[in-house]
Each structure stands twice: as C-alpha cells, then as structure tokens.
Scaffold this motif. Structure first.
Motif, PDB file in Angstrom:
ATOM      1  N   LEU A 186      13.320   0.375   5.888  1.00 56.60           N
ATOM      2  CA  LEU A 186      12.307   0.174   4.855  1.00 56.60           C
ATOM      3  C   LEU A 186      12.613   0.963   3.586  1.00 56.60           C
ATOM      4  O   LEU A 186      12.200   0.559   2.494  1.00 56.60           O
ATOM      5  CB  LEU A 186      10.928   0.544   5.399  1.00 56.60           C
ATOM      6  N   GLU A 187      13.299   2.072   3.727  1.00 60.84           N
ATOM      7  CA  GLU A 187      13.637   2.875   2.545  1.00 60.84           C
ATOM      8  C   GLU A 187      14.775   2.251   1.738  1.00 60.84           C
ATOM      9  O   GLU A 187      14.826   2.409   0.511  1.00 60.84           O
ATOM     10  CB  GLU A 187      14.034   4.286   2.970  1.00 60.84           C
ATOM     11  N   GLN A 225       5.666   5.227  -0.305  1.00 62.86           N
ATOM     12  CA  GLN A 225       5.692   3.767  -0.418  1.00 62.86           C
ATOM     13  C   GLN A 225       5.924   3.117   0.950  1.00 62.86           C
ATOM     14  O   GLN A 225       5.274   2.122   1.296  1.00 62.86           O
ATOM     15  CB  GLN A 225       6.803   3.341  -1.398  1.00 62.86           C
ATOM     16  N   VAL A 226       6.836   3.700   1.731  1.00 60.46           N
ATOM     17  CA  VAL A 226       7.109   3.182   3.074  1.00 60.46           C
ATOM     18  C   VAL A 226       5.866   3.296   3.953  1.00 60.46           C
ATOM     19  O   VAL A 226       5.513   2.362   4.681  1.00 60.46           O
ATOM     20  CB  VAL A 226       8.304   3.933   3.711  1.00 60.46           C
ATOM     21  N   VAL A 242       3.292   0.614   2.935  1.00 62.92           N
ATOM     22  CA  VAL A 242       3.628  -0.757   3.322  1.00 62.92           C
ATOM     23  C   VAL A 242       3.552  -0.926   4.839  1.00 62.92           C
ATOM     24  O   VAL A 242       3.187  -1.993   5.339  1.00 62.92           O
ATOM     25  CB  VAL A 242       5.012  -1.161   2.762  1.00 62.92           C
ATOM     26  N   ARG A 264       9.546  -4.907   5.128  1.00 65.16           N
ATOM     27  CA  ARG A 264      10.742  -4.709   4.298  1.00 65.16           C
ATOM     28  C   ARG A 264      10.685  -5.586   3.050  1.00 65.16           C
ATOM     29  O   ARG A 264      11.060  -5.158   1.954  1.00 65.16           O
ATOM     30  CB  ARG A 264      11.997  -5.033   5.117  1.00 65.16           C
ATOM     31  N   ALA A 305       8.166  -4.106   0.576  1.00 63.39           N
ATOM     32  CA  ALA A 305       8.373  -2.700   0.200  1.00 63.39           C
ATOM     33  C   ALA A 305       8.600  -2.502  -1.291  1.00 63.39           C
ATOM     34  O   ALA A 305       8.272  -1.445  -1.841  1.00 63.39           O
ATOM     35  CB  ALA A 305       9.544  -2.111   0.992  1.00 63.39           C
TER      36      ALA A 305
END
Length: 359
Positions: free
Chosen positions: A149-150, A168-169, A172, A202, A205
C-alpha cells in the motif's frame, strides 16, 4: 417513447433522466475509433514464405478491438459486458496504457493520452487506477501489505514524509474494512475476498478519480462478491469515483451499473442506461444475452437460442460481425458494418435492422 420505458421500470426513467443531465457535461474519458490487434505471425523472417515460386510475406492478427467509440461520464459506473473473448479486458488494459492501441485515440479529461511516453503519462497514473481480476496474482508475494500500500503513494508523492504516508495507508485501510494489524503480513496469508479488499485499498491509496475494474469479483465466492461490490459502491459515493467495470455477470450489472456497453467480437453493439437496457434491449445479441438470465417470473420471455458459431477474431466476417448468428440479418448486414445510432431512452445501437425499423 421514453415514457413507455418508464411504464416498464421506474428505474429506467430515472437512469434516462440522469443520462440527459450528463449529456451536456464533458466526459471524463473519450475512446475514439479504437483498434487493437495482436500479431500471430512472429518476427519478420517467420512471416516470409514461398508460394508459387515467389517469396511473399504473410501476416495474421487477432483483431481484439475493432473500432469502438465510448464516452465515460464523470461519476458513473459504465459496465462493459459480453461473452469470453469479445475484447472486454483488452479495452480495460488499453485504456489504462498497459497495451498500446493499434489505431484510434484515448482522451482523458480533454487531453489525449494514448501516445504519451511513460514519463508524460505518470501524472495521469495517479488519477487512473486499476483493480485486476485475480487477487491471488495481483499482489506481490514478497511484499507485506504495508509495503504494497505504501509503494504507489511513495511513487506519486515522493515529497511526503514517512508519517504522512503511514497515515494515508491507515486511512485507506480503514475505509475498506482492513485491520491495520494486517500490514505486517503477506498476501498469501489472506483469503480471496481479503486480498481483493487489499487490491481495492491499493487502488484508492493515491486518491484516484477513475478506476478500471477488470472482473474484480469473478474469482471470488458468491458470498463474498456482494461484500466487495458494496465496498466499491460505498467508495464511489464517498470519493466521487468514476468506474469502467468489466464483467460477464449481468446480475452484477443490473445492481452496480449506471450504463452498460454490450460488446461482441471486439465491437460495441449497444450502449444504454442500465434500466433502459434491461427493460427494452434493442440489438438482437443483447436480447439473446438478457434472455439467458435465470428468472423466477412466469411471464419472462422465452430463452433465445442463437444458431451458428462465434466467428474467429483472426478472420473477421464482412459487414456486421453478428450477422452469421442473427435471425434478422439481410444482405446489407452481410456487407456493411453498422454504426452506432441514437435511439429512444438515451441508448445507442449498432444494427441495420433497428435503423431500418425492421426490429
């Protein structure tokens, strides 16, 4: 004529009204005269053959997309349906730039993008994301969920701090119902439905505005499909997303889609608001397709059995690609390729029979 449709289904009337309101707005995505073909002939030397004492070059191609024109409006969920091999997934991958078109143009938010280099396309990558069909293959088995996800966030926002990326991760993950503790685990530790939630996370994101979903629920159990669909619908409402949704499941289309494009052998034969299409399909192939949906009602129309075989995309038939299986085909259908024409209910149909008033 629109009023007649609404008598069959109030949802059709609402969809038609929505389509009229959106007609005046510029579409988010414009696909114009798009073609995609794949070579079957190998390299140049493999194409050279002796025939009649002469050296000739022979080339064969799979004609996957054959001149489609589609507008995708902001905020809608446009579903593309059709049988296997009709070119649905090729459309999705070409729109996303994973495949280069053989001919035609793709415009996003008023700017042509199909001819851009990878570097020039990068700003559009953040605005356009894709959810793939197989959640067992779309996640990197060597990366943890946190790393998965990053990665897109770091790519599109290299100036963000580690803390902002992690926030942010976390946000989401919360939005799609993923436990933040999953971040340290790997993809193989999750079920198919959980993996597809991760794949959706993902895609979300980087806060995109347009998502291509290529049969995102076909590999999942039926009990999980509804959860994933509802998750995607909630994300659409909360984030004002626009979807290009590829599927072969007409029940999903009726539940999820704003408009529907029906494809056959690489061409769009009908495109209409969902309610209009299900209430009054116009193209003979669409009628046959919808008649195959299992229903409990006693007054449902008889199942339409098509004769003949689906032509090969290597050697396309002349004229309308459906004429070999269409009970209404005439000589014009066998010779002339039909163009999409506007009909009542906000629909467009590529059929000579509809144009001539025979259907």
């Amino acid at each position: 004529m629109t009023a007649a449709v609404s008598q069959h289904d109030p949802k059709a009337s609402a969809a038609t009204a929505d389509s009229r309101e959106q007609d005046n707005a510029a579409p988010l995505m414009e696909i114009r005269n798009l073609y995609k073909r794949f070579s079957l002939s190998g390299d140049f030397l493999e194409q050279l053959k002796f025939k009649g004492g002469k050296l000739v070059r022979e080339q064969e191609h799979v004609h996957a997309i054959n001149g489609i024109d589609i507008d995708i409006r902001r905020g809608e969920a446009l579903c593309v349906v059709g049988e296997s091999g009709c070119g649905k997934s090729t459309v999705a991958r070409t729109v996303m730039g994973l495949l280069s078109p053989s001919k035609g143009e793709i415009h996003y938010d008023g700017q042509r993008i199909d001819h851009l280099s990878a570097k020039e396309l990068l700003p559009f990558r953040r605005r356009m994301q894709m959810i793939f069909q197989n959640p067992y293959a779309s996640l990197n088995p060597r990366m943890t969920i946190q790393q998965t996800l990053e990665e897109p966030i770091r790519l599109h926002h290299p100036d963000w701090s580690k803390e902002r990326v992690r926030d942010q991760v976390r946000d989401v993950m919360d939005s799609v119902g993923i436990d933040p503790d999953w971040g340290s685990r790997f993809g193989h530790e999750f079920s198919g439905g959980q993996r597809q939630r991760i794949a959706i996370a993902r895609a979300l994101a980087v806060d995109p505005e347009f998502i291509v979903a290529d049969e995102p629920i076909s590999a999942l159990d039926v009990s999980i499909q509804a959860q994933v669909l509802n998750l995607m619908m909630e994300a659409q409402q909360q984030r004002n997303l626009t979807y290009l949704f590829i599927t072969h499941d007409l029940a999903v289309v009726e539940h999820f889609g704003t408009r529907v494009a029906v494809m056959y052998l690489g061409m769009v034969c009908e495109i209409a608001p969902t309610g209009t299409l299900f209430a009054k399909p116009r193209h003979p192939y669409t009628q046959a397709l919808l008649s195959a949906i299992p229903r409990l009602e006693d007054d449902r129309p008889q199942h339409i059995r098509l004769q003949g075989e689906v032509p090969t995309p290597v050697n396309l038939p002349p004229g309308c690609v459906f004429h070999g299986r269409c009970p209404h085909a005439n000589e014009r259908c066998r010779q002339e390729v039909p163009a999409l024409i506007d009909v009542e209910g906000g629909a467009r149909v590529a059929c000579h029979g509809v144009e001539e008033g025979r259907l």
